[in-house]
Scaffold this active site. Structure first.
Site, PDB file in Angstrom:
ATOM      1  N   LYS A  29       0.816  -1.222   0.000  1.00  0.00           N
ATOM      2  CA  LYS A  29       0.000   0.000   0.000  1.00  0.00           C
ATOM      3  C   LYS A  29       0.851   1.274   0.000  1.00  0.00           C
ATOM      4  O   LYS A  29       0.510   2.240  -0.672  1.00  0.00           O
ATOM      5  CB  LYS A  29      -0.976   0.006   1.172  1.00  0.00           C
ATOM      6  CG  LYS A  29      -0.324   0.111   2.529  1.00  0.00           C
ATOM      7  CD  LYS A  29      -1.355   0.077   3.641  1.00  0.00           C
ATOM      8  CE  LYS A  29      -0.723   0.081   4.999  1.00  0.00           C
ATOM      9  NZ  LYS A  29       0.008   1.281   5.340  1.00  0.00           N
ATOM     10  N   THR A  30       1.982   1.263   0.740  1.00  0.00           N
ATOM     11  CA  THR A  30       2.829   2.468   0.780  1.00  0.00           C
ATOM     12  C   THR A  30       3.354   2.784  -0.611  1.00  0.00           C
ATOM     13  O   THR A  30       3.444   3.937  -1.022  1.00  0.00           O
ATOM     14  CB  THR A  30       3.993   2.279   1.775  1.00  0.00           C
ATOM     15  OG1 THR A  30       3.440   1.871   3.034  1.00  0.00           O
ATOM     16  CG2 THR A  30       4.775   3.559   1.973  1.00  0.00           C
ATOM     17  N   ASP A 212      -3.675   7.298   4.648  1.00  0.00           N
ATOM     18  CA  ASP A 212      -3.213   5.942   4.938  1.00  0.00           C
ATOM     19  C   ASP A 212      -3.924   5.406   6.189  1.00  0.00           C
ATOM     20  O   ASP A 212      -4.374   6.181   7.029  1.00  0.00           O
ATOM     21  CB  ASP A 212      -1.688   5.997   5.170  1.00  0.00           C
ATOM     22  CG  ASP A 212      -1.064   4.618   5.218  1.00  0.00           C
ATOM     23  OD1 ASP A 212      -1.700   3.651   4.767  1.00  0.00           O
ATOM     24  OD2 ASP A 212       0.085   4.507   5.698  1.00  0.00           O
ATOM     25  N   GLU A 213      -3.987   4.061   6.317  1.00  0.00           N
ATOM     26  CA  GLU A 213      -4.571   3.399   7.502  1.00  0.00           C
ATOM     27  C   GLU A 213      -5.961   3.963   7.826  1.00  0.00           C
ATOM     28  O   GLU A 213      -6.264   4.323   8.965  1.00  0.00           O
ATOM     29  CB  GLU A 213      -3.647   3.568   8.724  1.00  0.00           C
ATOM     30  CG  GLU A 213      -2.236   3.030   8.536  1.00  0.00           C
ATOM     31  CD  GLU A 213      -2.136   1.510   8.528  1.00  0.00           C
ATOM     32  OE1 GLU A 213      -3.194   0.841   8.502  1.00  0.00           O
ATOM     33  OE2 GLU A 213      -1.013   0.984   8.517  1.00  0.00           O
ATOM     34  N   GLN A 243      -7.665  -5.043   9.692  1.00  0.00           N
ATOM     35  CA  GLN A 243      -6.556  -4.663  10.570  1.00  0.00           C
ATOM     36  C   GLN A 243      -6.929  -3.484  11.471  1.00  0.00           C
ATOM     37  O   GLN A 243      -6.058  -2.756  11.942  1.00  0.00           O
ATOM     38  CB  GLN A 243      -5.310  -4.326   9.734  1.00  0.00           C
ATOM     39  CG  GLN A 243      -4.737  -5.537   9.019  1.00  0.00           C
ATOM     40  CD  GLN A 243      -3.412  -5.220   8.347  1.00  0.00           C
ATOM     41  OE1 GLN A 243      -2.380  -5.089   8.995  1.00  0.00           O
ATOM     42  NE2 GLN A 243      -3.442  -5.109   7.030  1.00  0.00           N
ATOM     43  N   ARG A 599       2.137 -11.001  10.221  1.00  0.00           N
ATOM     44  CA  ARG A 599       3.481 -10.402  10.358  1.00  0.00           C
ATOM     45  C   ARG A 599       4.549 -11.383   9.877  1.00  0.00           C
ATOM     46  O   ARG A 599       5.676 -11.000   9.609  1.00  0.00           O
ATOM     47  CB  ARG A 599       3.807 -10.050  11.824  1.00  0.00           C
ATOM     48  CG  ARG A 599       2.938  -9.021  12.529  1.00  0.00           C
ATOM     49  CD  ARG A 599       2.703  -7.790  11.740  1.00  0.00           C
ATOM     50  NE  ARG A 599       1.470  -7.905  10.970  1.00  0.00           N
ATOM     51  CZ  ARG A 599       1.128  -7.137   9.956  1.00  0.00           C
ATOM     52  NH1 ARG A 599       1.949  -6.208   9.525  1.00  0.00           N
ATOM     53  NH2 ARG A 599      -0.016  -7.310   9.309  1.00  0.00           N
TER      54      ARG A 599
END
Length: 664
Positions: A29-30, A212-213, A243, A599
């Site tokens: 995504k970044t 973002d997020e 998330q 993770r």
């Protein structure tokens, strides 16, 4: 856009309507956000100064800024805004705060300052349980509820008193010319509601937003984005409802649903290809999270191969669990030549780390705990910052109370109580009131002399600050108050005093750097405001470079990845947590377990203890319900595992090869 998959490319080039990018864990995504910034500037005729990328942490903002800097030239990226919500709010307030009745150079109170103000008010209001009040006030602000609205909703005497406390707290901190962290979002929203012309100016200034997020936004942050995006909706939001793990601090995953209601032309693009984990890990994560209700279905997939099964380790006790996990780390480090920094131990609560720390120390295995005391929470740093706050804002009563006897000036509590009462009568700050003749008549000669000495000295520094480099002002404070001697007297050892003094010198370096970065434009008040906003755990990026096992909470692990992950304490009442047993709580705990699983890049181990000591008593523990929700075909239960002669031979050969390497 070379190297982007079709969905990522579609997200980068979409314009013309608001966009929601549903970005699964590890889906890049970044990269999409930074590529979109470059595309907007190069292909869509947007100037960098018209674009704002907004995220939640300084670390994420820094990473995004660096990545954008690699794609764009200095000239192309000039004026680009990449910041946290709070920094954006601070920048808006710095320019517009007079309209809300504040003076320039306002202070930002941290959690301890807010606690102090609320506790004193709670004593006056005779509210015994003040511990949860700050959290409650924060939740009200996050939900964009003002004191009047809270009072209207109050149903009993206790909640009415809490609402009154909220109202008094806001009045009090405004009298200090101070705001708290939540106000950095609340006040810009109020400003834009009250002054449409100011909102229009900012809408013209920031013509495209990337957030973002998005699943972590609270009601107030959602409102701020909605205001800035306006009817045009020139907006890309990136998030993952699976998330969303911050409900306890006001996050609303339902903001993703709200987005669709508010913007009927919203385009949704799903990023489902994961570049991090193996197929077994992703299938298990998909299987687990499918037990939660979804507005948008998505399934993570990967081309990184089948991978190892997930190892499940039932253990007799917490100590046995630590032995087995540390044993696994030693075995993999020795047999596979794996570096210590490739391992992470993740847990639900900080208290779970202690037994692991002890064992890792015994085995001489280097480790780092992420989530300890942050730099700006250290006493010596808060002391120096409080002096700087008071010099740049003499109305900051919280700062005044912190520094008045640091180091000790023998200005007693009786004098300070009288000063508080007098300041309240005069409706003035403590510092201003301490210099008035009316107050001097109420106290003893000795107390008056001590206060006069302090206020004269402080006025000197306030004058010095008008002409001198801010770093020189800080150095003068440290010298004048003999702070190094004070630390020597109040530290457990000379070595500890030296470490604490090194932190003080770091504050000086920071002030220097921020002043130089602003090319001399930054005032001391602005420098202090910037420093108050820095999340220091993320600032210490050198920690990440250590070759050490990482110990951290599941909440802290979001956004990170490790080749080998140990998810410990998978028990009922730990994960899911005892305080989250209602339906919404279980769903959030499941998302937390999902974050933990995703993770892992190569290998995941999940462990739990069958007994645990609570209140000095041994209690039986049940395995977490989430283990039963994982697909059995991807699990390898250690207590059911039978080694074949071939496997034993392979293990022995690997050990011999490792020994030869070591001796070679």
């Amino acid at each position: 856009m070379q190297g982007l998959n079709p969905q990522q490319q579609a997200a980068v080039v979409h314009l013309g309507s608001p966009l929601l990018v549903l970005a699964g864990a590890g889906s890049g995504k970044t990269r999409v956000i930074t590529q979109k910034i470059a595309w907007l500037i190069r292909q869509a005729d947007h100037e960098a100064k018209q674009i704002a990328a907004i995220t939640f942490t300084n670390k994420a903002a820094r990473e995004m800024r660096e990545r954008a800097g690699q794609l764009l030239s200095k000239e192309e990226s000039k004026g680009l805004t990449v910041s946290t919500f709070h920094t954006l709010g601070l920048n808006i307030l710095k320019q517009e705060v007079k309209k809300l009745g504040y003076k320039p150079g306002f202070s930002i109170l941290d959690a301890q300052d807010s606690d102090l103000v609320l506790r004193e008010l709670a004593i006056k209001e005779d509210i015994g349980e003040a511990d949860d009040i700050r959290w409650q006030v924060s939740r009200w602000k996050n939900d964009f509820l003002n004191p009047e609205q809270v009072m209207q909703q109050a149903t009993d005497e206790l909640s009415q008193r809490a609402a009154r406390l909220y109202e008094q707290y806001q009045r009090q901190i405004k009298a200090y010319n101070a705001v708290d962290f939540d106000d950095l979002i609340v006040l810009p929203v109020q400003l834009f509601q009250q002054y449409p012309e100011v909102l229009e100016t900012w809408q013209k200034r920031l013509r495209y937003l990337l957030v973002d997020e998005y699943q972590d936004t609270n009601a107030c942050q959602y409102q701020l984005i909605r205001q800035l995006a306006g009817v045009r909706g020139a907006l890309t939001t990136v998030g993952d409802d699976d998330q969303s793990i911050y409900a306890w601090r006001g996050a609303r995953p339902e903001n993703i649903v709200q987005l669709q209601r508010d913007y009927p032309t919203l385009k949704v693009i799903k990023l489902e290809q994961n570049y991090r984990s193996t197929k077994r890990i992703l299938d298990s994560a998909n299987h687990l999270i499918a037990h939660n209700p979804h507005l948008f279905e998505k399934k993570l997939w990967s081309t990184l191969g089948e991978g190892d099964p997930i190892l499940v380790m039932p253990c007799r006790s917490v100590e046995h669990e630590a032995e087995k996990v540390v044993g696994e780390i030693m075995k993999r480090h020795f047999r596979e030549r794996t570096e210590y920094k490739d391992f992470a131990i993740l847990y639900r609560g900080n208290h779970q780390s202690r037994v692991f720390e002890t064992l890792l120390r015994q085995q001489n295995i280097p480790y780092q705990i992420t989530g300890g005391t942050s730099f700006f929470e250290r006493t010596e740093v808060k002391d120096i910052l409080a002096y700087l706050r008071l010099i740049s804002n003499p109305n900051d009563d919280a700062a005044f109370l912190r520094v008045i006897n640091t180091p000790r000036r023998e200005i007693g509590t009786t004098t300070l109580e009288k000063l508080g009462d007098y300041a309240h009568e005069r409706n003035n700050s403590l510092f201003i009131s301490a210099q008035e003749m009316g107050f001097a008549e109420r106290i003893s000669t000795k107390a008056r002399q001590r206060l006069e000495h302090f206020t004269y000295w402080l006025n000197d520094l306030i004058e010095l600050n008008k002409t001198e480099h801010p770093a020189n002002v800080v150095k003068r404070i440290i010298t004048d108050i003999h702070y190094e001697d004070w630390l020597l007297q109040n530290s457990s050892s000379p070595n500890m005093a030296e470490k604490r003094m090194a932190n003080v010198h770091e504050v000086v370096d920071w002030v220097n750097k921020l002043y130089d970065d602003g090319l001399g434009k930054e005032t001391l008040a602005e420098i202090v405001a910037h420093m108050s906003l820095v999340d220091l755990l993320e600032r210490n990026s050198e920690e990440a470079e250590q070759n050490a096992v990482t110990l951290m909470t599941l909440h802290g692990a979001k956004g990170l990845e490790f080749p080998y992950v140990f998810l410990i304490g998978a028990e009922e009442e730990i994960l899911p947590h005892l305080n989250s047993m209602d339906e919404a709580g279980i769903q959030e705990e499941r998302r937390l377990a999902y974050v933990g699983i995703t993770r892992a890049q190569k290998h995941l181990t999940i462990s739990y203890a069958k007994t645990r000591s609570r209140y000095g008593e041994k209690m039986a523990c049940d395995p977490s319900r989430f283990l039963a929700e994982l697909p059995e075909e991807h699990l390898l239960w250690e207590d059911r595992k039978v080694s074949t002669p071939e496997e034993r031979q392979a293990t022995a050969s690997a050990y011999i090869a490792s020994l030869k390497d070591l001796l070679g």
